[in-house]
Scaffold this motif. Structure first.
Motif, PDB file in Angstrom:
ATOM      1  N   HIS A 122      -2.175   2.913  -5.838  1.00 54.27           N
ATOM      2  CA  HIS A 122      -1.375   2.284  -6.924  1.00 54.27           C
ATOM      3  C   HIS A 122      -0.533   3.458  -7.531  1.00 54.27           C
ATOM      4  O   HIS A 122      -0.979   4.547  -7.747  1.00 54.27           O
ATOM      5  CB  HIS A 122      -2.026   1.417  -7.981  1.00 54.27           C
ATOM      6  CG  HIS A 122      -3.125   0.747  -7.596  1.00 54.27           C
ATOM      7  ND1 HIS A 122      -2.549  -0.748  -7.115  1.00 54.27           N
ATOM      8  CD2 HIS A 122      -4.212   0.525  -7.256  1.00 54.27           C
ATOM      9  CE1 HIS A 122      -3.612  -1.499  -6.781  1.00 54.27           C
ATOM     10  NE2 HIS A 122      -4.947  -0.933  -6.902  1.00 54.27           N
ATOM     11  N   LEU A 123       0.718   3.047  -7.410  1.00 47.63           N
ATOM     12  CA  LEU A 123       1.656   3.955  -8.008  1.00 47.63           C
ATOM     13  C   LEU A 123       2.819   3.093  -8.765  1.00 47.63           C
ATOM     14  O   LEU A 123       3.368   2.327  -8.305  1.00 47.63           O
ATOM     15  CB  LEU A 123       2.466   4.606  -7.010  1.00 47.63           C
ATOM     16  CG  LEU A 123       3.368   5.903  -7.146  1.00 47.63           C
ATOM     17  CD1 LEU A 123       2.857   6.757  -8.158  1.00 47.63           C
ATOM     18  CD2 LEU A 123       4.009   6.492  -6.056  1.00 47.63           C
ATOM     19  N   VAL A 124       3.122   3.616  -9.922  1.00 50.17           N
ATOM     20  CA  VAL A 124       4.046   3.235 -10.820  1.00 50.17           C
ATOM     21  C   VAL A 124       5.034   4.274 -10.986  1.00 50.17           C
ATOM     22  O   VAL A 124       4.689   5.448 -11.813  1.00 50.17           O
ATOM     23  CB  VAL A 124       3.764   2.321 -12.167  1.00 50.17           C
ATOM     24  CG1 VAL A 124       4.707   1.928 -13.000  1.00 50.17           C
ATOM     25  CG2 VAL A 124       2.452   1.361 -11.804  1.00 50.17           C
ATOM     26  N   MET A 125       6.466   3.906 -11.055  1.00 46.03           N
ATOM     27  CA  MET A 125       7.339   4.933 -11.144  1.00 46.03           C
ATOM     28  C   MET A 125       8.566   4.525 -11.828  1.00 46.03           C
ATOM     29  O   MET A 125       9.020   3.090 -11.428  1.00 46.03           O
ATOM     30  CB  MET A 125       7.634   6.073  -9.997  1.00 46.03           C
ATOM     31  CG  MET A 125       8.155   5.102  -8.581  1.00 46.03           C
ATOM     32  SD  MET A 125       8.098   5.992  -7.281  1.00 46.03           S
ATOM     33  CE  MET A 125       9.458   7.198  -7.489  1.00 46.03           C
ATOM     34  N   GLY A 126       9.319   5.320 -12.244  1.00 46.86           N
ATOM     35  CA  GLY A 126      10.669   4.817 -12.900  1.00 46.86           C
ATOM     36  C   GLY A 126      11.684   5.215 -11.729  1.00 46.86           C
ATOM     37  O   GLY A 126      11.499   5.856 -10.686  1.00 46.86           O
ATOM     38  N   MET A 127      12.868   4.768 -12.031  1.00 48.79           N
ATOM     39  CA  MET A 127      14.119   4.914 -11.001  1.00 48.79           C
ATOM     40  C   MET A 127      14.411   6.370 -10.734  1.00 48.79           C
ATOM     41  O   MET A 127      14.993   6.634  -9.748  1.00 48.79           O
ATOM     42  CB  MET A 127      15.019   3.927 -11.316  1.00 48.79           C
ATOM     43  CG  MET A 127      14.676   2.539 -11.246  1.00 48.79           C
ATOM     44  SD  MET A 127      16.348   1.368 -11.184  1.00 48.79           S
ATOM     45  CE  MET A 127      16.393   1.251 -12.987  1.00 48.79           C
ATOM     46  N   SER A 165      -8.776  -5.802  -0.016  1.00 48.38           N
ATOM     47  CA  SER A 165      -8.892  -4.327  -0.065  1.00 48.38           C
ATOM     48  C   SER A 165      -7.429  -3.895   0.720  1.00 48.38           C
ATOM     49  O   SER A 165      -6.981  -2.603   0.382  1.00 48.38           O
ATOM     50  CB  SER A 165      -9.867  -3.835   0.722  1.00 48.38           C
ATOM     51  OG  SER A 165      -9.787  -4.257   2.237  1.00 48.38           O
ATOM     52  N   GLY A 166      -6.566  -4.632   1.441  1.00 47.52           N
ATOM     53  CA  GLY A 166      -5.308  -4.222   1.931  1.00 47.52           C
ATOM     54  C   GLY A 166      -4.933  -3.799   3.202  1.00 47.52           C
ATOM     55  O   GLY A 166      -3.796  -4.066   3.687  1.00 47.52           O
ATOM     56  N   GLU A 167      -6.002  -3.153   4.045  1.00 46.36           N
ATOM     57  CA  GLU A 167      -5.752  -2.771   5.356  1.00 46.36           C
ATOM     58  C   GLU A 167      -5.778  -3.926   6.267  1.00 46.36           C
ATOM     59  O   GLU A 167      -6.707  -4.785   6.038  1.00 46.36           O
ATOM     60  CB  GLU A 167      -6.805  -1.662   5.643  1.00 46.36           C
ATOM     61  CG  GLU A 167      -7.970  -2.261   6.241  1.00 46.36           C
ATOM     62  CD  GLU A 167      -9.158  -2.569   4.865  1.00 46.36           C
ATOM     63  OE1 GLU A 167      -8.508  -2.695   3.771  1.00 46.36           O
ATOM     64  OE2 GLU A 167     -10.249  -2.810   5.235  1.00 46.36           O
ATOM     65  N   GLU A 204      13.925  -3.294  -6.475  1.00 46.52           N
ATOM     66  CA  GLU A 204      13.448  -4.090  -5.062  1.00 46.52           C
ATOM     67  C   GLU A 204      12.777  -3.369  -4.175  1.00 46.52           C
ATOM     68  O   GLU A 204      12.374  -3.896  -2.992  1.00 46.52           O
ATOM     69  CB  GLU A 204      14.881  -4.571  -4.371  1.00 46.52           C
ATOM     70  CG  GLU A 204      15.822  -3.338  -4.135  1.00 46.52           C
ATOM     71  CD  GLU A 204      16.800  -3.162  -5.249  1.00 46.52           C
ATOM     72  OE1 GLU A 204      16.587  -3.364  -6.479  1.00 46.52           O
ATOM     73  OE2 GLU A 204      18.137  -2.717  -4.710  1.00 46.52           O
ATOM     74  N   ASP A 205      12.485  -1.928  -4.220  1.00 45.75           N
ATOM     75  CA  ASP A 205      11.532  -1.119  -3.378  1.00 45.75           C
ATOM     76  C   ASP A 205      10.122  -1.441  -3.557  1.00 45.75           C
ATOM     77  O   ASP A 205       9.050  -1.037  -3.182  1.00 45.75           O
ATOM     78  CB  ASP A 205      11.951   0.322  -3.419  1.00 45.75           C
ATOM     79  CG  ASP A 205      13.363   0.321  -3.244  1.00 45.75           C
ATOM     80  OD1 ASP A 205      13.975   1.467  -3.633  1.00 45.75           O
ATOM     81  OD2 ASP A 205      13.704  -0.154  -2.077  1.00 45.75           O
ATOM     82  N   SER A 206      10.000  -2.219  -4.787  1.00 46.74           N
ATOM     83  CA  SER A 206       8.590  -2.452  -5.207  1.00 46.74           C
ATOM     84  C   SER A 206       8.031  -3.322  -3.978  1.00 46.74           C
ATOM     85  O   SER A 206       8.227  -4.288  -3.704  1.00 46.74           O
ATOM     86  CB  SER A 206       8.406  -3.363  -6.538  1.00 46.74           C
ATOM     87  OG  SER A 206       8.849  -2.656  -7.397  1.00 46.74           O
ATOM     88  N   ALA A 207       6.687  -2.783  -3.709  1.00 41.94           N
ATOM     89  CA  ALA A 207       6.083  -3.547  -2.493  1.00 41.94           C
ATOM     90  C   ALA A 207       4.773  -2.749  -2.136  1.00 41.94           C
ATOM     91  O   ALA A 207       4.370  -1.720  -2.753  1.00 41.94           O
ATOM     92  CB  ALA A 207       6.985  -3.474  -1.067  1.00 41.94           C
ATOM     93  N   LEU A 208       4.011  -3.260  -1.180  1.00 39.34           N
ATOM     94  CA  LEU A 208       2.847  -2.624  -0.587  1.00 39.34           C
ATOM     95  C   LEU A 208       3.281  -1.577   0.697  1.00 39.34           C
ATOM     96  O   LEU A 208       3.987  -2.368   1.698  1.00 39.34           O
ATOM     97  CB  LEU A 208       1.832  -3.591   0.057  1.00 39.34           C
ATOM     98  CG  LEU A 208       0.643  -2.981   0.501  1.00 39.34           C
ATOM     99  CD1 LEU A 208      -0.245  -2.092  -0.617  1.00 39.34           C
ATOM    100  CD2 LEU A 208      -0.327  -3.896   0.921  1.00 39.34           C
ATOM    101  N   TYR A 209       3.156  -0.301   0.582  1.00 37.89           N
ATOM    102  CA  TYR A 209       3.527   0.315   1.642  1.00 37.89           C
ATOM    103  C   TYR A 209       2.415   0.683   2.584  1.00 37.89           C
ATOM    104  O   TYR A 209       1.379   1.236   2.137  1.00 37.89           O
ATOM    105  CB  TYR A 209       4.400   1.859   1.158  1.00 37.89           C
ATOM    106  CG  TYR A 209       5.617   1.282   0.678  1.00 37.89           C
ATOM    107  CD1 TYR A 209       5.719   0.883  -0.499  1.00 37.89           C
ATOM    108  CD2 TYR A 209       6.811   1.527   1.593  1.00 37.89           C
ATOM    109  CE1 TYR A 209       7.016   0.313  -1.151  1.00 37.89           C
ATOM    110  CE2 TYR A 209       7.963   1.057   1.079  1.00 37.89           C
ATOM    111  CZ  TYR A 209       8.201   0.531  -0.324  1.00 37.89           C
ATOM    112  OH  TYR A 209       9.611   0.287  -0.775  1.00 37.89           O
ATOM    113  N   GLN A 257       0.153   0.273  -3.451  1.00 37.86           N
ATOM    114  CA  GLN A 257       0.967  -0.818  -4.102  1.00 37.86           C
ATOM    115  C   GLN A 257       1.960  -0.029  -4.858  1.00 37.86           C
ATOM    116  O   GLN A 257       1.579   0.700  -6.014  1.00 37.86           O
ATOM    117  CB  GLN A 257       0.013  -1.555  -4.815  1.00 37.86           C
ATOM    118  CG  GLN A 257       0.824  -2.594  -5.620  1.00 37.86           C
ATOM    119  CD  GLN A 257       1.467  -3.685  -4.491  1.00 37.86           C
ATOM    120  OE1 GLN A 257       0.743  -4.145  -3.680  1.00 37.86           O
ATOM    121  NE2 GLN A 257       2.558  -3.868  -4.631  1.00 37.86           N
ATOM    122  N   LEU A 258       3.435  -0.118  -4.858  1.00 39.48           N
ATOM    123  CA  LEU A 258       4.267   0.688  -5.719  1.00 39.48           C
ATOM    124  C   LEU A 258       4.989  -0.390  -6.426  1.00 39.48           C
ATOM    125  O   LEU A 258       5.634  -1.399  -5.991  1.00 39.48           O
ATOM    126  CB  LEU A 258       5.122   1.166  -4.573  1.00 39.48           C
ATOM    127  CG  LEU A 258       6.467   1.844  -5.199  1.00 39.48           C
ATOM    128  CD1 LEU A 258       6.057   3.284  -6.122  1.00 39.48           C
ATOM    129  CD2 LEU A 258       7.521   2.224  -3.899  1.00 39.48           C
TER     130      LEU A 258
END
Lengths: 112, 115
Positions: free
Chosen positions: B10-15, A42-44, B84-89, B111-112
């Protein structure tokens, strides 16, 4: 500089096996705290335990136990009779002088 | 309601996009943090806020811009990101500012993916 090393990137065991996750740390501080966190799918990250540098007593909580050895700068985590629900990424962390450092984590997979 | 809530999951984004990550804590804590989690790397601390004031910026590129309007909310504004900024924040909070023995409470993360 402070550093935490979790040399095991991934571990896979079969249910009911015992498994030990290693954590080695580096610090010049004499007062510090060590932590273990669990990150399920779940992530946390979920806090598991905190230990201060002056308390080397090992601790047991149910199937979980922790072995703190200052002589080897290690704070290892053992799961006894592992279960599928134990599958997660486990992070060891060191906090000293208000600076917390995490290891890279160990991914544990427990297969039925 | 969980202690620390992050949106979106979850987030998908262009540069060239601009987006924002949101974090809210319901624990009455005074300190909030942004961490970046990349595969097989230690968690990287990005920003720290204490009582809405930024106390730490760990050499994070300016394309990441934090905002903390009050002790319960924390945002991370993103613009012109790189793949390279793709990661879990991950957002976290603690009762007070990173006392040595302070434990952190984490959200589930965003999750980006940057395309």
């Amino acid at each position: 500089a402070q550093k935490v090393t979790q040399a095991q990137t991934e571990i896979s065991v079969v249910e009911k096996e015992d498994v030990t996750l290693d954590c080695v740390y580096e610090t010049r501080d004499t007062t510090y705290y060590l932590f273990w966190y669990k990150q399920p799918p779940s992530g946390e990250l979920v806090f598991l335990i905190r230990r201060n540098s002056f308390d080397e007593q090992n601790e047991i909580s149910g199937r979980y136990s922790w072995n703190f050895q200052k002589s080897t700068s290690s704070f290892n985590f053992t799961i006894t009779a592992s279960q599928v629900v134990d599958s997660a990424v486990y992070f060891c962390a060191l906090s000293a002088s208000n600076d917390m450092r995490f290891g890279a984590g160990t991914r544990l997979t427990v297969k039925p | 309601e969980t202690g620390v809530t992050q949106t979106p999951r979850h987030l998908v984004m262009g540069m060239t996009n601009k987006k924002s990550l949101k974090c809210e804590q319901h624990l009455g804590h005074n300190a909030m943090y942004w961490y970046k989690q990349s595969a097989k790397k230690p968690l990287e601390l990005m920003f720290v806020y204490n009582f809405k004031e930024q106390t730490e910026n760990n050499s994070v590129p300016s394309r990441f811009s934090p905002e903390c309007p009050n002790s319960s909310h924390l945002f991370l504004h993103l613009h012109t990101l790189q793949p390279e900024d793709s990661a879990l924040y991950l957002c976290a909070s603690s009762q007070d500012l990173r006392e040595t023995n302070e434990k952190l409470f984490f959200g589930s993360g965003t999750q980006l993916s940057v395309l």
